[in-house]
Design an enzyme around this catalytic site. Structure first.
Site: not given
Length: 332
Positions: A92, A221
């Site tokens: 991430s 996004h």
């Protein structure tokens, strides 16, 4: 697959998702590599795994974080990884994969292997310090790595015009003495040919290459984003209608007589059926056992992990009515 899993998140069936809408031409880069080349992805490169043979079941198991998920439920959805396909598990934190890729490429070089590393990232990640550290290391250590920047115009809600004043990302590679090329990121053939030549340079000459693929992020996004807050609907629709990779490749194939509207409809129907079958199966599997939260992280559980596991065990015993499925799974 993107559409079905995006909608699944909106229905609360999975926790998170990100699509590749508008950027699909990167799959040309997968074709320009060989399966033994090592890949570090960001989060929109599921097509690379698909190209290498990662199955729909494997995609779904990861997104559902079920007991068949290779990550044992420890990662968010779309954080794929596959040892079999030489695809490092997605992380991430932004840009951390870039220096990792430079180091992995140096390892391949030291081992004398005739392979390279492919590292994908976006224009936003190129604003992180890790990007600069990685390029400098790769250049000075002569690492066989391809840095593939998907310049899709936005770092979440921040347009490139507010990210940098220089000429995109390509100019930075030149500054580090790295062979660099900017390509039309919506042209699958341009991406394929650039990657093929970049791989030759990396493998045969032990030199890094930077590819900047100019594209456009048609989707939000992520499922945590609403892009209508920072761009117009018309802008997105124009890109999708006129210049998206899927629109262009389909028109190309149809002009060549290699594809038709009937074949498109039949293929979409067949593919959707396969995806929904895997989707439904993955949803029915149990979650990983609670012990997987603590084991297989270190060789031996550290004292703080032992303490945390004991604390959780007590909590589950104290309030079994709130965790019936967990108790059942623990017993099994």
């Amino acid at each position: 697959m993107d559409l079905i899993l995006y909608e699944a998140q909106r229905q609360g069936r999975i926790s998170f998702y990100m699509t590749s809408y508008g950027e699909e031409a990167y799959i040309g880069s997968a074709a320009g590599l060989v399966n033994e080349d090592v890949v570090f992805g960001q989060y929109r490169e599921s097509g690379v795994l698909l190209y290498r043979g990662f199955t729909l079941d494997e995609f779904m198991n990861q997104c559902y974080s079920n007991e068949l998920d290779y990550g044992k439920g420890r990662q968010m959805p779309i954080h794929y990884g596959s040892t079999k396909h030489n695809f490092h598990t997605i992380s991430s934190p932004l840009a951390t994969q870039i220096p990792h890729a430079a180091g992995a490429a140096y390892a391949l070089k030291m081992e004398g292997k005739k392979n390279c590393v492919m590292c994908y990232f976006g224009d936003g990640a190129a604003s992180e310090g890790d990007f600069h550290a990685a390029l400098n290391m790769a250049a000075t250590m002569h690492c066989p790595v391809i840095f593939f920047c998907r310049n899709n115009g936005f770092a979440i809600s921040t347009p490139t015009s507010e990210q940098y004043q220089g000429d995109g990302i390509a100019s930075r590679g030149i500054g580090y003495g790295i062979d660099t090329i900017r390509v039309d990121g919506n042209d699958v053939w341009a991406v394929y040919n650039a990657t093929k030549e970049a791989r030759r340079i990396a493998v045969e000459e032990n030199r890094p290459v930077l590819i900047e693929a100019m594209t456009y992020r048609i989707g939000h996004h992520s499922t945590s984003d609403d892009s209508s807050a920072y761009r117009s609907k018309k802008e997105v629709e124009d890109w999708e209608r006129l210049d998206s990779p899927l629109t262009r490749i389909r028109k190309y194939l149809e002009r060549k007589g290699w594809w038709s509207d009937e074949e498109e409809k039949a293929y979409r129907k067949e593919t959707r059926t396969k995806i929904l079958k895997s989707f439904s199966a993955a949803e029915k599997y149990k979650k990983p056992a609670i012990k997987e939260l603590f084991e297989d992280v270190y060789d031996k559980m550290t004292p703080n992990l032992v303490e945390q596991k004991a604390e959780l065990d007590e909590l589950l015993k104290k309030y079994p009515q709130y965790y019936p499925s967990v108790q059942e799974h623990a017993q099994n």
